[in-house]
Design a protein around this motif. Structure first.
Motif, PDB file in Angstrom:
ATOM      1  N   ALA A  21       0.838  -1.206   0.000  1.00 50.50           N
ATOM      2  CA  ALA A  21       0.000   0.000   0.000  1.00 50.50           C
ATOM      3  C   ALA A  21       0.871   1.255   0.000  1.00 50.50           C
ATOM      4  N   VAL A  22       1.932   1.214   0.823  1.00 50.65           N
ATOM      5  CA  VAL A  22       2.845   2.376   0.876  1.00 50.65           C
ATOM      6  C   VAL A  22       3.461   2.606  -0.498  1.00 50.65           C
ATOM      7  N   MET A  23       3.874   1.474  -1.122  1.00 49.32           N
ATOM      8  CA  MET A  23       4.514   1.609  -2.441  1.00 49.32           C
ATOM      9  C   MET A  23       3.546   2.185  -3.465  1.00 49.32           C
ATOM     10  N   VAL A  24       2.312   1.687  -3.412  1.00 49.24           N
ATOM     11  CA  VAL A  24       1.314   2.198  -4.354  1.00 49.24           C
ATOM     12  C   VAL A  24       1.090   3.686  -4.112  1.00 49.24           C
ATOM     13  N   ARG A  25       0.955   4.013  -2.791  1.00 46.62           N
ATOM     14  CA  ARG A  25       0.738   5.434  -2.455  1.00 46.62           C
ATOM     15  C   ARG A  25       1.873   6.298  -2.988  1.00 46.62           C
ATOM     16  N   ARG A  26       3.099   5.779  -2.785  1.00 44.54           N
ATOM     17  CA  ARG A  26       4.269   6.529  -3.241  1.00 44.54           C
ATOM     18  C   ARG A  26       4.237   6.706  -4.753  1.00 44.54           C
ATOM     19  N   ARG A  27       3.888   5.571  -5.422  1.00 41.04           N
ATOM     20  CA  ARG A  27       3.861   5.629  -6.888  1.00 41.04           C
ATOM     21  C   ARG A  27       2.818   6.638  -7.372  1.00 41.04           C
ATOM     22  N   VAL A  28       1.647   6.578  -6.698  1.00 44.78           N
ATOM     23  CA  VAL A  28       0.576   7.512  -7.073  1.00 44.78           C
ATOM     24  C   VAL A  28       1.049   8.943  -6.846  1.00 44.78           C
ATOM     25  N   LYS A  29       1.683   9.140  -5.669  1.00 43.83           N
ATOM     26  CA  LYS A  29       2.161  10.483  -5.323  1.00 43.83           C
ATOM     27  C   LYS A  29       3.198  10.959  -6.354  1.00 43.83           C
ATOM     28  N   SER A  30       4.125  10.027  -6.677  1.00 48.41           N
ATOM     29  CA  SER A  30       5.191  10.441  -7.594  1.00 48.41           C
ATOM     30  C   SER A  30       4.620  10.688  -8.989  1.00 48.41           C
ATOM     31  N   ARG A  31       3.570   9.876  -9.343  1.00 49.10           N
ATOM     32  CA  ARG A  31       2.951  10.106 -10.638  1.00 49.10           C
ATOM     33  C   ARG A  31       2.260  11.469 -10.669  1.00 49.10           C
ATOM     34  N   ARG A  32       1.633  11.775  -9.493  1.00 49.14           N
ATOM     35  CA  ARG A  32       0.956  13.069  -9.408  1.00 49.14           C
ATOM     36  C   ARG A  32       1.974  14.211  -9.538  1.00 49.14           C
ATOM     37  N   LYS A  33       3.124  14.027  -8.901  1.00 48.09           N
ATOM     38  CA  LYS A  33       4.161  15.061  -8.960  1.00 48.09           C
ATOM     39  C   LYS A  33       4.697  15.205 -10.380  1.00 48.09           C
ATOM     40  N   TRP A  34       4.893  14.052 -11.018  1.00 48.89           N
ATOM     41  CA  TRP A  34       5.377  14.087 -12.393  1.00 48.89           C
ATOM     42  C   TRP A  34       4.354  14.814 -13.264  1.00 48.89           C
ATOM     43  N   ARG A  35       3.069  14.521 -12.968  1.00 53.91           N
ATOM     44  CA  ARG A  35       2.017  15.166 -13.748  1.00 53.91           C
ATOM     45  C   ARG A  35       2.054  16.686 -13.543  1.00 53.91           C
ATOM     46  N   SER A  36       2.341  17.113 -12.323  1.00 56.51           N
ATOM     47  CA  SER A  36       2.359  18.565 -12.073  1.00 56.51           C
ATOM     48  C   SER A  36       3.538  19.218 -12.826  1.00 56.51           C
ATOM     49  N   VAL A  37       4.630  18.487 -12.948  1.00 55.85           N
ATOM     50  CA  VAL A  37       5.772  19.009 -13.695  1.00 55.85           C
ATOM     51  C   VAL A  37       5.438  19.069 -15.187  1.00 55.85           C
ATOM     52  N   VAL A  38       4.758  18.038 -15.655  1.00 53.78           N
ATOM     53  CA  VAL A  38       4.365  18.014 -17.067  1.00 53.78           C
ATOM     54  C   VAL A  38       3.395  19.171 -17.354  1.00 53.78           C
ATOM     55  N   GLU A  39       2.557  19.467 -16.362  1.00 55.43           N
ATOM     56  CA  GLU A  39       1.638  20.614 -16.475  1.00 55.43           C
ATOM     57  C   GLU A  39       2.423  21.915 -16.643  1.00 55.43           C
ATOM     58  N   ILE A  40       3.473  22.060 -15.833  1.00 51.91           N
ATOM     59  CA  ILE A  40       4.311  23.278 -15.904  1.00 51.91           C
ATOM     60  C   ILE A  40       4.923  23.386 -17.304  1.00 51.91           C
ATOM     61  N   LEU A  41       5.388  22.245 -17.813  1.00 56.99           N
ATOM     62  CA  LEU A  41       5.986  22.248 -19.155  1.00 56.99           C
ATOM     63  C   LEU A  41       4.938  22.633 -20.202  1.00 56.99           C
ATOM     64  N   ARG A 332      10.838  26.418 -10.559  1.00 57.66           N
ATOM     65  CA  ARG A 332       9.422  26.192 -10.236  1.00 57.66           C
ATOM     66  C   ARG A 332       9.115  24.692 -10.231  1.00 57.66           C
ATOM     67  N   MET A 333       9.657  23.992 -11.213  1.00 62.52           N
ATOM     68  CA  MET A 333       9.447  22.540 -11.246  1.00 62.52           C
ATOM     69  C   MET A 333       9.990  21.895  -9.976  1.00 62.52           C
ATOM     70  N   SER A 334      11.159  22.367  -9.536  1.00 63.90           N
ATOM     71  CA  SER A 334      11.771  21.747  -8.364  1.00 63.90           C
ATOM     72  C   SER A 334      11.001  22.095  -7.089  1.00 63.90           C
ATOM     73  N   GLN A 335      10.321  23.237  -7.109  1.00 61.24           N
ATOM     74  CA  GLN A 335       9.545  23.617  -5.917  1.00 61.24           C
ATOM     75  C   GLN A 335       8.207  22.880  -5.857  1.00 61.24           C
ATOM     76  N   GLU A 336       7.671  22.588  -7.035  1.00 64.99           N
ATOM     77  CA  GLU A 336       6.344  21.966  -7.046  1.00 64.99           C
ATOM     78  C   GLU A 336       6.382  20.435  -7.114  1.00 64.99           C
ATOM     79  N   SER A 337       7.581  19.884  -7.099  1.00 66.05           N
ATOM     80  CA  SER A 337       7.702  18.429  -7.073  1.00 66.05           C
ATOM     81  C   SER A 337       9.067  18.094  -6.497  1.00 66.05           C
TER      82      SER A 337
END
Ligand code: ADP
Ligand code: MG
Length: 497
Positions: A21-41, A332-337
């Protein structure tokens, strides 16, 4: 299975589930962070978008502003400054001349020897040094003493072999800041740009300041011309190829000049020159149009600069600022993820990411992007995965593509103003004859950004063809003029003797 064993197995299952569950949560979180960076791009890409329709609006705005700046003093953000240069070097000049060039990052000293024919242009002893940063906000005395001292050392090295021993040396002072000229050899500083701040010099005659410093040192040199760097580049271009009518510099700053008919310089009525034309220094760094694609990064960069609300175009296209726009995006990318790991305080430092590093990352052709990794490490960001390195390259690409395309729009704007863009120009009374439309036009270009950053150059040239169309662009030649601003200024002194 005994009770203990069952309990043990159950506990193991629970533990495994919670780890998963922790791993899934982490993966989801990291995917969300990656998505926020992709949004910035994505937001950056949209903000920097320069479809050809938009570029054409910039072209038109540039041509209109040029016209307004020529019509009346203060009629436009473009100062359209008179240079009093109306004859450009032809190639028949003779003698030995010197040039001292104060750029935004470097100062250069050189000597040229001219043998009376184009092919007899001998550029001797080129010296190029970074301008010591403390000079940029020192005093005029300190700055000019330094320049005079550097010239003295240069001349001392000439020894007895110099062809101009015993003769007063004629010097061109290439000065890459806005000057209001009263003649080719005199003019007062309008304002500083590119981070220079010596306020007491504004309004003072720049050539005179240098002459006084030279006299004080007992140097037998005469400041024969005060030349904007763009005008120097135009002179060298014209010397080699008389179809050269426009020159642009993409270095620390950016600016352009071109040959204008005197009757189009409405604000100076009665201006008579033997050639019927005069080189106009546009000071295009200060150009502004609502059609320019401005992002939040541009707005912040401007607000935090020493000359905010000024030099808007320069801040979007010049070498001094390009790296800092990229830095702001990465920050900005580094601050938001956390994709760049723990945030690096170095990245928050303005201008720490210089444009030469941007081009090194952008043009990194190693399979694992090792150069990108190395540069990021120097910025305090280490061990970023390949995916993130690729993202950084993409940011460099988006920003530089915009710079190249806006630069092309600026050039096309000048071509439009002088009727060389195939459209017959704007309301300047030029005829739309076939002949004029198809005249070969050479644009001399120089500056560290242009000379060293291949991707910038390619984006610019590609956009120029896109704007002008295949047919007209066959008649427009962009020529690199290495050290053109210094060499050309010396040629200008030679031709005005
Ligand atoms: P100056 O502006 O002092 O006349 P240059 O014309 O040589 O000097 O321009 C220097 C600027 O060119 C640097 O400040 C930098 O912005 C840019 N530059 C230099 N080298 C590179 C490079 N390899 N890639 C991209 N830009 C570069
Ligand atoms: Mg320069």
């Amino acid at each position: 299975m005994g009770k203990v064993a069952v309990a043990f197995a159950a506990a193991a299952v629970v533990a495994a589930c919670s780890v998963a569950a922790v791993m899934v949560r982490r993966r989801v979180k990291s995917r969300r962070k990656w998505r926020s960076v992709v949004e910035i791009l994505k937001e950056l890409e949209e903000g920097c978008d320069t479809p050809v329709g938009r570029l054409r609006q910039v072209v038109d705005a540039m041509a209109v502003e040029m016209h307004a700046g020529l019509a009346s003093e203060g009629g436009s953000k473009l100062k359209m400054l008179l240079t009093f240069v109306h004859e450009l070097p032809k190639g028949t000049e003779k003698g030995t001349y010197y040039a001292l060039h104060l750029g935004g990052t470097y100062f250069r000293i050189l000597r040229v020897h001219l043998g009376g024919e184009r092919s007899y242009l001998d550029v001797q002893d080129v010296e190029r040094h970074p301008i010591p940063s403390h000079l940029m906000n020192s005093t005029s005395e300190v700055l000019f003493n330094f320049l005079a001292f550097s010239l003295e050392r240069f001349i001392e090295k000439e020894g007895d072999g110099s062809s101009s021993q015993g003769v007063k040396r004629e010097l061109a002072f290439t000065f890459s800041f806005p000057v209001k000229h009263s003649s080719i050899s005199s003019g007062v500083l309008i304002k500083w740009t590119k981070g220079f701040e010596i306020s007491e010099m504004v309004g003072r005659d720049i050539a005179e300041c240098l002459q006084v410093a030279l006299n004080t040192r007992g140097l037998d040199m005469h400041v024969a011309a005060l030349v904007n760097d763009t005008v120097g580049a135009l002179s060298l271009g014209y010397y080699h190829d008389p179809d050269t009518v426009v020159a642009v510099v993409f270095g620390t700053g950016s600016n352009a000049c071109y040959l204008e008919r005197t009757d189009a310089i409405i604000k100076s009525q009665g201006l008579l020159t033997t050639s019927g034309s005069m080189v106009v220094n546009m000071e295009w760094g200060n150009f502004w149009s609502s059609h320019l694609p401005r992002t939040s990064y541009d707005i912040d960069l401007d607000a935090e600069s020493s000359n905010s609300n000024d030099m808007g175009f320069e801040k979007m296209i010049a070498g001094m600022y390009l790296g800092d726009i990229v830095r702001r995006v990465i920050l900005r990318m580094s601050q938001e993820s956390d994709i760049f790991g723990p945030s690096s305080s170095l990245l928050s430092e303005p201008y720490v990411l210089r444009t030469n590093l941007v081009s090194a990352m952008h043009e990194d052709d190693t399979p694992e992007l090792q150069e990108v990794a190395r540069i990021l490490k120097d910025l305090g960001v280490s061990e970023v995965p390949l995916k993130v390195r690729k993202l950084v390259v993409k940011v460099c690409d988006v920003v530089t593509r915009r710079v190249g395309r806006l630069a092309a729009a600026g050039i096309a704007g000048i071509l439009k103003k002088i009727g060389r863009d195939g459209s017959g120009g704007i309301t300047s009374g030029r005829s739309r004859s076939e002949n004029q439309m198809q005249r070969r036009t050479v644009v001399a270009v120089e500056g560290g950004l242009y000379m060293n950053y291949t991707m910038f150059r390619e984006y610019m040239e590609e956009a120029l063809v896109e704007i002008l169309g295949e047919e007209v662009s066959q008649y427009v030649v962009v020529k690199a003029m290495e050290d053109g601003s210094s060499i050309g200024s010396a040629l200008l002194v030679a031709s005005s003797q």
